[in-house]
Design a protein around this motif. Structure first.
Motif, PDB file in Angstrom:
ATOM      1  N   ALA A 273      71.496  27.321  51.468  1.00 26.15           N
ATOM      2  CA  ALA A 273      70.228  27.209  50.746  1.00 26.15           C
ATOM      3  C   ALA A 273      69.359  26.069  51.261  1.00 26.15           C
ATOM      4  O   ALA A 273      68.132  26.182  51.268  1.00 26.15           O
ATOM      5  N   ARG A 274      69.976  24.983  51.727  1.00 21.14           N
ATOM      6  CA  ARG A 274      69.211  23.767  51.979  1.00 21.14           C
ATOM      7  C   ARG A 274      69.132  23.337  53.444  1.00 21.14           C
ATOM      8  O   ARG A 274      68.340  22.453  53.779  1.00 21.14           O
ATOM      9  N   ALA A 275      69.921  23.928  54.313  1.00 15.94           N
ATOM     10  CA  ALA A 275      69.923  23.503  55.710  1.00 15.94           C
ATOM     11  C   ALA A 275      68.585  23.790  56.380  1.00 15.94           C
ATOM     12  O   ALA A 275      67.897  24.760  56.054  1.00 15.94           O
ATOM     13  N   THR A 276      68.231  22.942  57.329  1.00 14.78           N
ATOM     14  CA  THR A 276      66.999  23.133  58.092  1.00 14.78           C
ATOM     15  C   THR A 276      67.187  24.151  59.201  1.00 14.78           C
ATOM     16  O   THR A 276      66.306  24.966  59.477  1.00 14.78           O
ATOM     17  N   GLY A 277      68.346  24.105  59.848  1.00 17.46           N
ATOM     18  CA  GLY A 277      68.604  24.996  60.969  1.00 17.46           C
ATOM     19  C   GLY A 277      69.537  26.134  60.618  1.00 17.46           C
ATOM     20  O   GLY A 277      69.753  26.449  59.453  1.00 17.46           O
ATOM     21  N   ASN A 278      70.102  26.743  61.644  1.00 14.29           N
ATOM     22  CA  ASN A 278      71.000  27.875  61.458  1.00 14.29           C
ATOM     23  C   ASN A 278      72.329  27.423  60.855  1.00 14.29           C
ATOM     24  O   ASN A 278      72.740  26.274  61.024  1.00 14.29           O
ATOM     25  N   VAL A 279      72.986  28.351  60.174  1.00 13.00           N
ATOM     26  CA  VAL A 279      74.292  28.065  59.573  1.00 13.00           C
ATOM     27  C   VAL A 279      75.230  29.220  59.907  1.00 13.00           C
ATOM     28  O   VAL A 279      74.868  30.387  59.756  1.00 13.00           O
ATOM     29  N   MET A 280      76.440  28.877  60.342  1.00  6.05           N
ATOM     30  CA  MET A 280      77.472  29.891  60.562  1.00  6.05           C
ATOM     31  C   MET A 280      78.650  29.607  59.638  1.00  6.05           C
ATOM     32  O   MET A 280      79.238  28.537  59.686  1.00  6.05           O
ATOM     33  N   LEU A 281      78.943  30.581  58.784  1.00  2.00           N
ATOM     34  CA  LEU A 281      80.050  30.461  57.830  1.00  2.00           C
ATOM     35  C   LEU A 281      81.203  31.341  58.274  1.00  2.00           C
ATOM     36  O   LEU A 281      81.022  32.491  58.648  1.00  2.00           O
ATOM     37  N   VAL A 282      82.404  30.794  58.199  1.00  2.00           N
ATOM     38  CA  VAL A 282      83.607  31.563  58.531  1.00  2.00           C
ATOM     39  C   VAL A 282      84.439  31.709  57.249  1.00  2.00           C
ATOM     40  O   VAL A 282      84.867  30.713  56.679  1.00  2.00           O
ATOM     41  N   PRO A 283      84.645  32.948  56.779  1.00  2.00           N
ATOM     42  CA  PRO A 283      85.370  33.158  55.519  1.00  2.00           C
ATOM     43  C   PRO A 283      86.872  33.070  55.700  1.00  2.00           C
ATOM     44  O   PRO A 283      87.380  33.065  56.841  1.00  2.00           O
TER      45      PRO A 283
ATOM     46  N   LEU B   8      76.268  34.499  60.337  1.00  2.00           N
ATOM     47  CA  LEU B   8      75.286  33.622  60.970  1.00  2.00           C
ATOM     48  C   LEU B   8      73.954  33.790  60.257  1.00  2.00           C
ATOM     49  O   LEU B   8      73.351  34.873  60.282  1.00  2.00           O
ATOM     50  N   VAL B   9      73.496  32.731  59.595  1.00  2.00           N
ATOM     51  CA  VAL B   9      72.195  32.725  58.925  1.00  2.00           C
ATOM     52  C   VAL B   9      71.197  32.114  59.899  1.00  2.00           C
ATOM     53  O   VAL B   9      71.243  30.920  60.179  1.00  2.00           O
ATOM     54  N   ASN B  10      70.325  32.958  60.433  1.00  2.00           N
ATOM     55  CA  ASN B  10      69.352  32.546  61.438  1.00  2.00           C
ATOM     56  C   ASN B  10      68.082  32.064  60.730  1.00  2.00           C
ATOM     57  O   ASN B  10      67.409  32.837  60.056  1.00  2.00           O
ATOM     58  N   ARG B  11      67.786  30.781  60.856  1.00  2.00           N
ATOM     59  CA  ARG B  11      66.672  30.193  60.111  1.00  2.00           C
ATOM     60  C   ARG B  11      65.331  30.543  60.753  1.00  2.00           C
ATOM     61  O   ARG B  11      65.148  30.397  61.965  1.00  2.00           O
ATOM     62  N   ILE B  12      64.403  31.000  59.897  1.00  2.00           N
ATOM     63  CA  ILE B  12      63.076  31.437  60.333  1.00  2.00           C
ATOM     64  C   ILE B  12      62.025  30.509  59.746  1.00  2.00           C
ATOM     65  O   ILE B  12      62.180  29.996  58.643  1.00  2.00           O
ATOM     66  N   GLU B  13      60.935  30.298  60.477  1.00  2.00           N
ATOM     67  CA  GLU B  13      59.836  29.470  59.989  1.00  2.00           C
ATOM     68  C   GLU B  13      59.314  29.996  58.658  1.00  2.00           C
ATOM     69  O   GLU B  13      59.177  31.203  58.464  1.00  2.00           O
ATOM     70  N   ARG B  14      59.003  29.073  57.760  1.00  2.00           N
ATOM     71  CA  ARG B  14      58.532  29.479  56.437  1.00  2.00           C
ATOM     72  C   ARG B  14      57.029  29.745  56.407  1.00  2.00           C
ATOM     73  O   ARG B  14      56.583  30.841  56.101  1.00  2.00           O
ATOM     74  N   ALA B  15      56.236  28.738  56.686  1.00  2.00           N
ATOM     75  CA  ALA B  15      54.792  28.814  56.468  1.00  2.00           C
ATOM     76  C   ALA B  15      54.092  29.375  57.699  1.00  2.00           C
ATOM     77  O   ALA B  15      53.368  28.673  58.410  1.00  2.00           O
ATOM     78  N   ALA B  16      54.318  30.662  57.973  1.00  3.24           N
ATOM     79  CA  ALA B  16      53.682  31.292  59.127  1.00  3.24           C
ATOM     80  C   ALA B  16      53.553  32.789  58.863  1.00  3.24           C
ATOM     81  O   ALA B  16      54.471  33.422  58.348  1.00  3.24           O
ATOM     82  N   ASP B  17      52.367  33.333  59.214  1.00  2.86           N
ATOM     83  CA  ASP B  17      52.169  34.772  59.057  1.00  2.86           C
ATOM     84  C   ASP B  17      52.955  35.547  60.107  1.00  2.86           C
ATOM     85  O   ASP B  17      53.391  36.668  59.871  1.00  2.86           O
ATOM     86  N   ASP B  18      53.091  34.940  61.282  1.00  2.00           N
ATOM     87  CA  ASP B  18      53.858  35.551  62.367  1.00  2.00           C
ATOM     88  C   ASP B  18      54.984  34.581  62.728  1.00  2.00           C
ATOM     89  O   ASP B  18      54.928  33.883  63.737  1.00  2.00           O
TER      90      ASP B  18
ATOM     91  N   VAL C 163      67.469  30.612  43.107  1.00  2.00           N
ATOM     92  CA  VAL C 163      67.589  32.069  43.056  1.00  2.00           C
ATOM     93  C   VAL C 163      68.940  32.472  43.626  1.00  2.00           C
ATOM     94  O   VAL C 163      69.100  32.643  44.829  1.00  2.00           O
ATOM     95  N   ILE C 164      69.925  32.608  42.756  1.00  2.00           N
ATOM     96  CA  ILE C 164      71.278  32.906  43.202  1.00  2.00           C
ATOM     97  C   ILE C 164      71.371  34.321  43.772  1.00  2.00           C
ATOM     98  O   ILE C 164      72.251  34.628  44.566  1.00  2.00           O
ATOM     99  N   GLY C 165      70.427  35.202  43.401  1.00  2.00           N
ATOM    100  CA  GLY C 165      70.492  36.584  43.849  1.00  2.00           C
ATOM    101  C   GLY C 165      69.987  36.819  45.245  1.00  2.00           C
ATOM    102  O   GLY C 165      69.922  37.966  45.670  1.00  2.00           O
ATOM    103  N   SER C 166      69.587  35.795  45.971  1.00  2.00           N
ATOM    104  CA  SER C 166      69.088  36.008  47.327  1.00  2.00           C
ATOM    105  C   SER C 166      70.194  36.583  48.201  1.00  2.00           C
ATOM    106  O   SER C 166      71.368  36.240  48.063  1.00  2.00           O
ATOM    107  N   THR C 167      69.794  37.444  49.139  1.00  2.00           N
ATOM    108  CA  THR C 167      70.779  38.134  49.974  1.00  2.00           C
ATOM    109  C   THR C 167      71.611  37.159  50.801  1.00  2.00           C
ATOM    110  O   THR C 167      72.837  37.269  50.865  1.00  2.00           O
ATOM    111  N   ALA C 168      70.968  36.183  51.434  1.00  2.00           N
ATOM    112  CA  ALA C 168      71.720  35.250  52.286  1.00  2.00           C
ATOM    113  C   ALA C 168      72.747  34.484  51.478  1.00  2.00           C
ATOM    114  O   ALA C 168      73.893  34.304  51.911  1.00  2.00           O
ATOM    115  N   ARG C 169      72.358  34.043  50.285  1.00  2.00           N
ATOM    116  CA  ARG C 169      73.290  33.243  49.490  1.00  2.00           C
ATOM    117  C   ARG C 169      74.418  34.115  48.946  1.00  2.00           C
ATOM    118  O   ARG C 169      75.575  33.684  48.878  1.00  2.00           O
TER     119      ARG C 169
END
Length: 280
Positions: free
Chosen positions: A265-275, A131-141, A114-120
């Motif tokens: 798209a694929r990292a497990t943890g946080n990602v910081m990109l510098v343009p 800074l892309v802060n990675r959040i747990e996927r399979a959790a209601d909270d 999904v190329i249209g995702s906001t983070a990507r």
């Protein structure tokens, strides 16, 4: 430092904003002013019966403002309309922000397509460090995957000008960083041996970090850059991967499958990109 925090008021966004450790980490690197931004898509009409998007978002943002304010930050909220990543980039540029923060549920086979995702899209267009802060996927909270945003950094470099610009982020990240791993990936298309070998160049960078009291190791790999950086992330388990958001190839700037976007798209943890520096 001034930060823009983009939120869609989802549980994932709330996890980023309400995690005390994450907020402490941001304060440690010098962030003292936070701008909360939520974007109402252009195709959502405020006048639809029973839908009070602006009102609901305003009330949620007021709650987030209290949380961030209580953590010691100056905070302001912005509700705007339009395409999310474009408006977030525009506000960050207008405010002269030093950092843009967005929460992301993390990797999934679908999200990789999904190329249209906001983070990507932000990874492709940001004008500030992202800074892309990675959040747990399979959790209601859900909660953040790694609370200590900058304690252990994985810095990936191709020795390009923009990779050097990403390294400069250590000038403020070092206040929250204890360990760093410096990674370079050689590819089959790389030219012959340079005047300085990759190990020597990484060792020079490591020396600079060790001068700041950061325990540092180096790692030279060979193969596909995105795959090898992700393999290094799996091996060293950094809290955040730091990378320049453009490679040294002009063509790579046009490819949707660029290294930085693959990492987001694929990292497990946080990602910081510098343009790149757009003023250069």
């Amino acid at each position: 430092m001034k930060a823009v925090c983009a939120t869609d008021l989802s549980a994932a966004s709330e996890a980023t904003i309400e995690n005390e450790t994450c907020l402490e980490c941001l304060g440690r690197i010098g962030v003292d002013e936070m701008h909360l931004v939520t974007v109402i898509p252009s195709n959502v009409h405020a006048g639809l019966p029973g839908l009070d998007f602006e009102g609901r978002r305003r009330r949620a943002l007021e709650r987030y403002q209290r949380v961030i304010g209580d953590a010691g930050f100056d905070v302001e909220a912005h509700i705007v309309r339009g395409t999310p990543h474009r408006r977030i980039v525009g506000i960050a540029e207008t405010l002269g922000a030093d950092l843009t923060l967005v929460g992301s549920r993390g990797k999934s086979p679908l999200e990789n397509r999904v190329i249209g995702s906001t983070a990507r899209n932000l990874a492709r267009t940001t004008v500030t460090p992202l800074l892309v802060n990675r959040i747990e996927r399979a959790a209601d909270d859900p909660d953040v995957v790694r609370e200590q945003l900058f304690r252990r950094l994985l810095y990936a470099t191709d020795f390009s000008a923009n990779a050097e610009r990403a390294f400069e982020a250590f000038s403020y990240l070092r206040h929250a960083t204890q360990e760093a791993t410096l990674v370079h990936v050689e590819t089959p298309k790389d030219p012959g041996p340079a005047e300085d070998e990759p190990e020597e160049r990484l060792s020079e960078l490591a020396g600079r970090l060790e001068g700041w009291g950061i325990e540092t190791q180096i790692d030279v790999r060979r193969g596909d850059p995105a795959d090898e950086i992700l393999a290094a992330e799996a091996e060293f388990e950094p809290t955040t991967t730091l990378i320049g958001s453009r490679g040294h190839s002009r063509l790579r700037r046009l490819l949707l499958g660029s290294v930085s976007e693959e990492i987001v798209a694929r990292a497990t943890g946080n990602v910081m990109l510098v343009p790149p520096d757009r003023t250069a």
